[in-house]
Each structure stands twice: as structure tokens, then as C-alpha cells.
Design a protein around this motif. Structure first.
Motif, PDB file in Angstrom:
ATOM      1  N   PRO A  87      52.482  46.700  43.551  1.00 25.46           N
ATOM      2  CA  PRO A  87      51.335  47.404  42.617  1.00 25.46           C
ATOM      3  C   PRO A  87      49.573  47.732  43.866  1.00 25.46           C
ATOM      4  N   PRO A  88      49.105  48.207  43.508  1.00 28.13           N
ATOM      5  CA  PRO A  88      48.290  47.862  43.706  1.00 28.13           C
ATOM      6  C   PRO A  88      47.030  47.207  42.851  1.00 28.13           C
ATOM      7  N   LEU A  89      46.325  46.557  43.896  1.00 24.80           N
ATOM      8  CA  LEU A  89      44.843  45.810  43.769  1.00 24.80           C
ATOM      9  C   LEU A  89      44.002  46.654  42.882  1.00 24.80           C
ATOM     10  N   LYS A  90      44.292  46.546  41.510  1.00 26.87           N
ATOM     11  CA  LYS A  90      42.667  47.555  40.595  1.00 26.87           C
ATOM     12  C   LYS A  90      41.379  46.291  40.063  1.00 26.87           C
ATOM     13  N   THR A  91      40.404  46.826  40.128  1.00 27.73           N
ATOM     14  CA  THR A  91      39.012  46.691  39.655  1.00 27.73           C
ATOM     15  C   THR A  91      39.483  46.342  38.036  1.00 27.73           C
ATOM     16  N   ARG A  92      38.610  45.708  38.119  1.00 30.73           N
ATOM     17  CA  ARG A  92      39.127  44.434  36.488  1.00 30.73           C
ATOM     18  C   ARG A  92      37.636  44.686  35.806  1.00 30.73           C
ATOM     19  N   ALA A  93      37.159  45.335  34.069  1.00 24.72           N
ATOM     20  CA  ALA A  93      36.253  46.127  33.453  1.00 24.72           C
ATOM     21  C   ALA A  93      35.658  45.194  33.092  1.00 24.72           C
ATOM     22  N   PHE A  94      34.640  44.764  32.876  1.00 23.44           N
ATOM     23  CA  PHE A  94      33.379  43.774  31.533  1.00 23.44           C
ATOM     24  C   PHE A  94      32.159  44.566  30.863  1.00 23.44           C
ATOM     25  N   SER A  95      32.106  43.960  29.864  1.00 26.64           N
ATOM     26  CA  SER A  95      31.052  44.852  28.979  1.00 26.64           C
ATOM     27  C   SER A  95      29.821  43.694  29.957  1.00 26.64           C
ATOM     28  N   ILE A  96      29.186  44.220  29.792  1.00 28.32           N
ATOM     29  CA  ILE A  96      27.593  43.853  30.661  1.00 28.32           C
ATOM     30  C   ILE A  96      27.090  43.209  29.267  1.00 28.32           C
ATOM     31  N   SER A  97      26.415  41.726  29.836  1.00 27.14           N
ATOM     32  CA  SER A  97      26.136  41.069  28.750  1.00 27.14           C
ATOM     33  C   SER A  97      24.117  41.328  28.553  1.00 27.14           C
ATOM     34  N   SER A  98      23.662  41.843  29.820  1.00 29.11           N
ATOM     35  CA  SER A  98      22.217  42.051  29.618  1.00 29.11           C
ATOM     36  C   SER A  98      21.597  43.362  29.651  1.00 29.11           C
ATOM     37  N   CYS A  99      20.131  43.039  29.404  1.00 29.66           N
ATOM     38  CA  CYS A  99      19.328  44.628  28.824  1.00 29.66           C
ATOM     39  C   CYS A  99      18.842  44.249  30.879  1.00 29.66           C
ATOM     40  N   HIS A 100      18.616  45.611  30.912  1.00 26.33           N
ATOM     41  CA  HIS A 100      17.923  45.856  32.482  1.00 26.33           C
ATOM     42  C   HIS A 100      16.847  44.729  32.301  1.00 26.33           C
ATOM     43  N   SER A 101      16.165  46.140  31.402  1.00 24.36           N
ATOM     44  CA  SER A 101      14.462  45.428  31.287  1.00 24.36           C
ATOM     45  C   SER A 101      13.865  44.184  31.429  1.00 24.36           C
ATOM     46  N   ALA A 102      14.961  43.580  30.624  1.00 25.81           N
ATOM     47  CA  ALA A 102      14.467  42.364  30.242  1.00 25.81           C
ATOM     48  C   ALA A 102      15.207  41.220  31.750  1.00 25.81           C
ATOM     49  N   GLU A 106      20.781  50.385  38.222  1.00 22.91           N
ATOM     50  CA  GLU A 106      20.315  50.920  37.427  1.00 22.91           C
ATOM     51  C   GLU A 106      21.551  50.712  35.948  1.00 22.91           C
ATOM     52  N   TYR A 107      21.573  50.453  34.448  1.00 24.94           N
ATOM     53  CA  TYR A 107      22.197  50.859  33.749  1.00 24.94           C
ATOM     54  C   TYR A 107      22.012  50.525  32.560  1.00 24.94           C
ATOM     55  N   GLU A 108      22.653  51.095  31.205  1.00 26.30           N
ATOM     56  CA  GLU A 108      22.028  50.733  29.980  1.00 26.30           C
ATOM     57  C   GLU A 108      22.957  49.942  28.839  1.00 26.30           C
ATOM     58  N   VAL A 109      22.092  49.114  28.619  1.00 23.93           N
ATOM     59  CA  VAL A 109      23.399  48.016  27.118  1.00 23.93           C
ATOM     60  C   VAL A 109      24.421  48.866  26.456  1.00 23.93           C
ATOM     61  N   GLY A 110      25.644  48.327  26.418  1.00 24.86           N
ATOM     62  CA  GLY A 110      27.126  49.295  26.153  1.00 24.86           C
ATOM     63  C   GLY A 110      27.691  49.010  27.299  1.00 24.86           C
ATOM     64  N   ASP A 111      26.438  49.552  28.764  1.00 22.58           N
ATOM     65  CA  ASP A 111      27.330  50.246  30.025  1.00 22.58           C
ATOM     66  C   ASP A 111      29.023  48.600  30.306  1.00 22.58           C
ATOM     67  N   VAL A 112      29.393  49.146  31.349  1.00 17.61           N
ATOM     68  CA  VAL A 112      30.876  48.166  31.766  1.00 17.61           C
ATOM     69  C   VAL A 112      30.316  47.907  33.833  1.00 17.61           C
ATOM     70  N   LEU A 113      30.899  47.135  33.639  1.00 18.87           N
ATOM     71  CA  LEU A 113      30.963  46.934  35.431  1.00 18.87           C
ATOM     72  C   LEU A 113      32.622  46.548  35.961  1.00 18.87           C
ATOM     73  N   GLU A 114      32.713  47.219  36.231  1.00 22.24           N
ATOM     74  CA  GLU A 114      34.315  46.514  37.663  1.00 22.24           C
ATOM     75  C   GLU A 114      33.794  46.444  38.326  1.00 22.24           C
ATOM     76  N   ILE A 115      35.013  45.724  38.777  1.00 25.84           N
ATOM     77  CA  ILE A 115      34.505  44.570  39.703  1.00 25.84           C
ATOM     78  C   ILE A 115      35.617  44.619  40.677  1.00 25.84           C
ATOM     79  N   LEU A 116      35.615  44.494  42.164  1.00 23.84           N
ATOM     80  CA  LEU A 116      36.811  44.674  42.826  1.00 23.84           C
ATOM     81  C   LEU A 116      36.668  42.970  43.498  1.00 23.84           C
ATOM     82  N   LEU A 117      37.925  42.079  42.909  1.00 27.13           N
ATOM     83  CA  LEU A 117      37.934  41.046  42.650  1.00 27.13           C
ATOM     84  C   LEU A 117      38.643  39.972  44.340  1.00 27.13           C
ATOM     85  N   GLY A 118      38.756  39.296  44.200  1.00 29.52           N
ATOM     86  CA  GLY A 118      39.054  38.950  45.544  1.00 29.52           C
ATOM     87  C   GLY A 118      40.888  38.310  45.223  1.00 29.52           C
TER      88      GLY A 118
END
Length: 418
Positions: free
Chosen positions: A190-205, A54-66
Motif C-alpha cells: 500500500p502507498p504511504l498516504k499523507t495524513r490530514a489534521f485540522s489547523i488549530s491556530s490563526c495565521h494573523s496571531a 498562508e492559510y485561513e482558520v478551518g484549513d487542514v494541514l496534510e503531512i508527509l510523515l516519516g
């Protein structure tokens, strides 16, 4: 559980969470910018596999990268570590807010390094060089490290380390006589930090899907050393056919979802269009049942042919009664800064629509701005001040206060990054 156990040993997790909210599987990796344009912008699509999302438009996704396996292997080899050994890290915080007794969960050393220690992207701190000096067996290396960690060597350390963005692995390779115990490395890398990206979709769509719009970051240092963004490069390297799982967290962004009755003025530069793709999608769905308020979008990039991101999408919604169409009271306007001798930016396009902008502001419209944090936010702000001054007949000073009042009222939002 491997991710949860390993990440419980480090503070570099978002909002104190150890367990990812869910795991996503990449299903699409599409290049949006033209090959050879000098920019690599990708559209990524992910499906949720471990749970519903579940998310709303304008939310951000934080990724644990490899991290690159080659870089992790090189770090382990350089430090004379056994990748197959199992380790247990005891946090200094005796309270252990995560509520997990990490001493019960040994993890493989290679896994810990890969998920926790940023060996191939972040530059080490000054103290790292000071500690290295104690473990250098070569006298000339010891002297150089001591100099770097002294007040006299501060400027030279900056030139060598921060300005060149040298990584932990590169620094260790430059001082081959240093053999630092893992007990020190785990505290100083340095600790490996998550990276944040703006979500570019609408969950309802797109039920149970998440879309991202990401620029693959590359640059050259002062000495022409090529550098690339760790997370964006990693995402771009993923093959959807390989079913790679990505650990993620959802969080609120700085652009709150607007109600359908609120007129909107959107300004997005480059990948700053990402959240507004979701805004348009959700308003298009809302418009199917009830009429929605006008929405106007100003998009900026360098060239129409090279980096006009989601061109077909914007055209579709700006025609035939779409939510961005002029007959709905809105509009879509693109500024291609390098397509003509005189550079044209979004602030110029905004001023061209002065009357329409003032009309929407008079109706109580909210302004949303996303993109680079260099001059763009201040140039756009100045354009709005000019419009308010010209259209209402007040001084620039009064217009500036009027815009500031919009900010205080929660009707002028900026999401910018460097």
C-alpha cells in the motif's frame, strides 16, 4: 528535490501535487493531557522554513510523515534488498500528469521505501496474498496463502489480516519462505498516504507558524496486540531540538472561516476543539478594531483534570469582555462526561442553554461541529431539533426540517472523523 523526485513516482500525493507546498520545522511538542490518563494529546507548533505560508482558520494541514527507520530497515532486510542501490520507477500512466520524466531521476531504494511504501501501518490487500503464494517455496506456506486468497478463506483472511491490522512487514515475516521481487512489492505494498489534521491556530496571531492538536492513537487488537497511529506516533516522537523538517500541503477543510459579523455556535469534542481555537484567535483580533458578533462554544471531554484541552485559553477568552464572554452575548460551556455518576455530554449542556441558542439562531447564527463521528453528531442534531421545537412551539418534524434548511443554506457544518 529528493522528496519531489521520490513522491513523483507514486499516486499517493494530495491533489496531484508532487512538490510539498513548504517545509515546516517543529518548534514545540507539548503534552496537553495528563500523564497516566490513558490519553496522549499533543500540541505541536511548527515554523515555516522554506517559504512564507498562508492559510485561513478551518484549513487542514496534510503531512508527509516519516516511517520508523527500524521498520524500513527490517523490511529491506526481510526482502533481501540493497538499501544503497538506486532505482527508477516508471509509472504506468504514460501521460505523467506531473510533467516529470521519472526515468531521469533515480533515487536510493531505502529513500523510496521510506517515503512511498507503507510497510509498518497499512494492511495488504487480498491480491498481495495471492501473489505471495507464487513466491512461497515452503509447501505449507503456499497452501495457506492460496487458501487465504480463495473465496473459502475470505473470513479467515479477514480475521488474520484486517481485524488484527497486520502490516506488510508482519505478513512477510509470518511467511519466511516467500521471496517476492521488488518489482512486485512496489506495485502491491500500500502507498504511504499523507495524513490530514485540522489547523488549530490563526495565521494573523502566529505569523509564519502552524499549530496542530493531535491525539496519539493507540489501541489493542482482538488478540491484545498493541497498535498505534503511524503519523500521530511519529509526530509525538519528534524532538524540536533536532530540527526535523516536515513536508506539508495546505488544503481547505470543511469548516469555512466565518465573517466577524456572523454569530457562531461552536461544538467541539476532544481534539475537535482544534479549529475553534483558531476561530477564537481570529475573532479576538477582529474585536480589537470593531465589535464582533456573539460566539458560544461547547467543549466536551471525559475529565476536567485529565483532558481539558487548552483550559487557560478558553478561560481567558470567556472572561473580562473576551469574545466568549457572556457579557459579549456568548459563552463557554464544558461537559466532563466522567466527572460525575451520571454522564454529561455536550448535548446536555446545549439544551441547558436553550434560550440563548434559540436567540442566536434567530439572529442568523451558523453552527459548527467537530469531533468524533460516532453518536455525537446525531445527538447534537437531536438537541438542536429539541430546542427549535420547544422555543418556537413547532413539532419535532417541523424543527427537523428547519435544521435541514440550515444545512442547505450553508449554516450548519460538521467535521467528524472515526
Amino acid at each position: 528535490m529528493q522528496v519531489e523526485r521520490t513522491r513523483s513516482m507514486t499516486p499517493a500525493v494530495p491533489s496531484g501535487k508532487n512538490m510539498p507546498e513548504c517545509f515546516l520545522k517543529m518548534t514545540k511538542n507539548l503534552r496537553l493531557s495528563r500523564e497516566g490518563s490513558g490519553k496522549d494529546v499533543r500540541h505541536f507548533e511548527f515554523d515555516a522554513v522554506s517559504s512564507s505560508i498562508e492559510y485561513e482558520v478551518g484549513d487542514v494541514l496534510e503531512i508527509l510523515l516519516g516511517q520508523s527507520s527500524a521498520a524500513v530497515d527490517a523490511f529491506i532486510q526481510r526482502c533481501n534488498l540493497n538499501p544503497e542501490s538506486y532505482i527508477t520507477i516508471h509509472p504506468r500512466d504514460k501521460g505523467n500528469k506531473a510533467g516529470i520524466n521519472t526515468s531521469l531521476f533515480p533515487v536510493k531504494l531505502k529513500t523510496f521505501v521510506e517515503l512511498n511504501m507503507d510497510v509498518a501501518s497499512a494492511s495488504p490487500k487480498r491480491y498481495f496474498f495471492e501473489v505471495m503464494s507464487f513466491f512461497a517455496s515452503a509447501e505449507h506456506e503456499k497452501e495457506r496463502l492460496q487458501y487465504f486468497s480463495s473465496p473459502e478463506g475470505r473470513d479467515d483472511l479477514y480475521q488474520y489480516n484486517q481485524k488484527e491490522r497486520r502490516t506488510v512487514l508482519e505478513v512477510l515475516e509470518d511467511f519466511p519462505s516467500v521471496q517476492m521481487p521488488f518489482e512486485w512489492l512496489v506495485q502491491l505494498v500500500p502507498p504511504l498516504k499523507t495524513r490530514a489534521f485540522s489547523i488549530s491556530s490563526c495565521h494573523s496571531a502566529h505569523p509564519n507558524q502552524v499549530h496542530l492538536t493531535v491525539s496519539v492513537v493507540t489501541w489493542k487488537t482482538l488478540y491484545k496486540r498493541k497498535r498505534s497511529g503511524l503519523c500521530s506516533s511519529w509526530l509525538a516522537s519528534l524532538d524540536p531540538q533536532q530540527n526535523v523538517l516536515v513536508a506539508v500541503w495546505f488544503k481547505k477543510g470543511s469548516l469555512p472561516p466565518p465573517p466577524p459579523s456572523l454569530p457562531l455556535i461552536l461544538i467541539g469534542l476532544g481534539t475537535g476543539c482544534a479549529p475553534f481555537r483558531g476561530f477564537v484567535e481570529v475573532r479576538a483580533l477582529q474585536n480589537e478594531s470593531d465589535p464582533t458578533a456573539p460566539m458560544i462554544f461547547f467543549f466536551g471531554c471525559r475529565n476536567r483534570d485529565n483532558d481539558f484541552l487548552y483550559q487557560d485559553f478558553w478561560m481567558k477568552h470567556s472572561q473580562n469582555g473576551g469574545v466568549l464572554s457572556e457579557d459579549k452575548g456568548g459563552g463557554f460551556y464544558a461537559a466532563f462526561s466522567r466527572d460525575q455518576p451520571r454522564k454529561v455530554y455536550v448535548q446536555h449542556k446545549i439544551k441547558e442553554q436553550s434560550t440563548k441558542i434559540w436567540g442566536l439562531l434567530s439572529q442568523g447564527a451558523s453552527v459548527y461541529i467537530a469531533g468524533s463521528s460516532n453518536k455525537m453528531p446525531s445527538d447534537v442534531l437531536s438537541a438542536f431539533e429539541d430546542i427549535v421545537s420547544a422555543e418556537s412551539g413547532v413539532s419535532k418534524e417541523v424543527a427537523s426540517r428547519w435544521i435541514r434548511a440550515l444545512e442547505k443554506a450553508g449554516k450548519y457544518y460538521v467535521e467528524a472523523w472515526s
